[in-house]
Write an enzyme that holds these catalytic residues in place. Structure first.
Site, PDB file in Angstrom:
ATOM      1  N   GLU A  90       0.913  -1.160   0.144  1.00  8.02           N
ATOM      2  CA  GLU A  90       0.061  -0.032  -0.110  1.00  8.02           C
ATOM      3  C   GLU A  90       0.870   1.183   0.092  1.00  8.02           C
ATOM      4  OE1 GLU A  90      -2.925   0.148   3.273  1.00  8.02           O
ATOM      5  OE2 GLU A  90      -3.485  -1.920   2.917  1.00  8.02           O
ATOM      6  N   CYS A 103       3.024   8.455   1.592  1.00  3.74           N
ATOM      7  CA  CYS A 103       3.647   7.644   2.674  1.00  3.74           C
ATOM      8  C   CYS A 103       3.771   6.253   1.795  1.00  3.74           C
ATOM      9  CB  CYS A 103       2.327   7.488   3.629  1.00  3.74           C
ATOM     10  SG  CYS A 103       2.740   6.285   4.941  1.00  3.74           S
ATOM     11  N   CYS A 110       5.033  -7.015   8.169  1.00  2.00           N
ATOM     12  CA  CYS A 110       5.714  -6.138   9.045  1.00  2.00           C
ATOM     13  C   CYS A 110       5.757  -7.464  10.552  1.00  2.00           C
ATOM     14  CB  CYS A 110       4.984  -5.031   9.611  1.00  2.00           C
ATOM     15  SG  CYS A 110       5.817  -3.956  10.743  1.00  2.00           S
ATOM     16  N   CYS A 114       3.012  -4.380  16.537  1.00  2.00           N
ATOM     17  CA  CYS A 114       2.228  -3.391  17.363  1.00  2.00           C
ATOM     18  C   CYS A 114       0.928  -3.648  17.312  1.00  2.00           C
ATOM     19  CB  CYS A 114       2.459  -1.894  16.728  1.00  2.00           C
ATOM     20  SG  CYS A 114       4.378  -1.228  16.739  1.00  2.00           S
ATOM     21  N   CYS A 117      -1.880  -2.059  15.302  1.00  2.00           N
ATOM     22  CA  CYS A 117      -1.608  -1.575  13.561  1.00  2.00           C
ATOM     23  C   CYS A 117      -1.918  -2.467  12.767  1.00  2.00           C
ATOM     24  CB  CYS A 117      -0.205  -1.307  13.762  1.00  2.00           C
ATOM     25  SG  CYS A 117       0.525  -0.891  12.278  1.00  2.00           S
ATOM     26  N   CYS A 331      -2.552   2.165   7.699  1.00  2.00           N
ATOM     27  CA  CYS A 331      -1.602   1.538   6.994  1.00  2.00           C
ATOM     28  C   CYS A 331      -1.935  -0.273   7.121  1.00  2.00           C
ATOM     29  CB  CYS A 331      -0.254   1.701   7.557  1.00  2.00           C
ATOM     30  SG  CYS A 331       0.209   3.404   7.202  1.00  2.00           S
TER      31      CYS A 331
END
Length: 342
Positions: A90, A103, A110, A114, A117, A331
């Site tokens: 993205e 961005c 990832c 977190c 997120c 995100c």
């Protein structure tokens, strides 16, 4: 085949020399790509046919494929882009008062985990190359037919977990003979990888550093961000202090406000105490809810009280304007939905 976008100007000069070509051609190629927005070697008319063929045989000039595009009422545009190996990433364009800010994503998935997120809903599969990050900028500019003025490496992934490729990207888009995006219009955001912050402090370029803090103490940060168990807040503060002393640059601290988690006014006071004496400012961020996580956005009066308390305690802070609330704004949300077949 190597992507032409993986190469800084100096690296391209070396590649051309190895191919028996004149190094000055590198500037011409850079101008075609980054100034004239021409991405096909065969349309670079001041290059000989022989050089066009040589480039085609040795380098890929393809941009990314736009698989989906969501446009919010405020003009925020979220792109779902397909990499050459089929991976989906993205990229988000935000229209700001100061220009068009993009961005970009630095990893496919990832591993930072977190808890609030959407980026971590799908685990890291690999790092992106610098060219794949560059192509996010070029693909969006090619779609917009307008220039991107600011870039933040704040999408999916931890930039300092892919340090070399991210810095190669930074030097490529900053190149005066190319996109020439000024260093102060470039920002790298880390969740707090101290070795990366230390390494970054020695870079000879004045790029902005943002750190995702999101908590006023170790107890809450441990809950929200597993990285804190490896690099706690005291160690992180020392790293920030050293970075500021070495670079004379102000650091941005990102703080997402989560209802009944980190938004009580007592936490504003703890945060102010933690930041006392540091040349930083706090960017307070209203939360974009992610279905899988269950966190909620703080109430408006709570956000205002938190901000006012920081200001009263002489901490510079801003409240980030919300972008793309009516689309999959956080995100990783759009990619996660596509991957899961939603």
């Amino acid at each position: 085949m190597k992507s032409i976008y993986d190469l800084t100007l100096e690296q391209l000069k070396e590649e051309l020399k190895a191919l028996g070509q004149k190094p000055f051609r590198a500037k011409q190629i850079y101008e075609w790509i980054y100034v004239k927005n021409v991405y096909d070697f065969h349309q670079m008319t001041n290059l000989s046919k022989e050089l066009q063929e040589t480039l085609s045989n040795h380098f890929s000039d393809a941009l990314l494929t736009i698989k989906e595009k969501q446009v919010a009422r405020d003009g925020t545009t979220k792109y779902l882009l397909e990499l050459e190996d089929g991976g989906l990433i993205e990229t988000v364009l935000m229209i700001q008062t100061y220009g068009r800010s993009l961005c970009v994503t630095s990893q496919l998935g990832c591993n930072m985990g977190c808890s609030f997120c959407a980026s971590g809903l799908l685990k890291k599969q690999r790092n992106l190359t610098s060219g794949e990050i560059v192509k996010q900028v070029l693909t969006v500019m090619n779609d917009l037919k307008e220039r991107v003025t600011h870039v933040v490496v704040m999408g999916t992934g931890e930039p300092f977990d892919n340090y070399d490729e991210v810095m190669n990207f930074i030097y490529t888009v900053n190149e005066p003979h190319g996109l020439a995006i000024g260093a102060r219009h470039l920002t790298i955001s880390t969740c707090g990888l101290i070795p990366g912050i230390e390494r970054f402090s020695h870079e000879p370029i004045q790029v902005n550093l943002a750190i995702s803090l999101h908590a006023p103490n170790d107890e809450i940060r441990n809950e929200l961000m597993p990285i804190n168990k490896r690099y706690n807040m005291d160690d992180l503060r020392d790293a920030i202090k050293t970075y500021i002393e070495r670079t004379n640059r102000r650091v941005t601290l990102e703080y997402i406000l989560l209802k009944d988690v980190n938004d009580d006014i007592k936490y504003a006071r703890q945060l102010a105490h933690y930041l006392r004496g540091l040349n930083v400012y706090v960017n307070l961020i209203p939360y974009n809810p992610v279905d899988e996580h269950g966190y909620k956005q703080s109430l408006g009066h709570t956000i205002t009280a938190f901000k006012d308390e920081l200001i009263r305690l002489h901490i510079n802070c801003t409240l980030r304007k919300e972008h793309g609330r009516d689309i999959d704004g956080a995100c990783g949300q759009l990619r996660a939905k596509r991957e899961k077949g939603a």
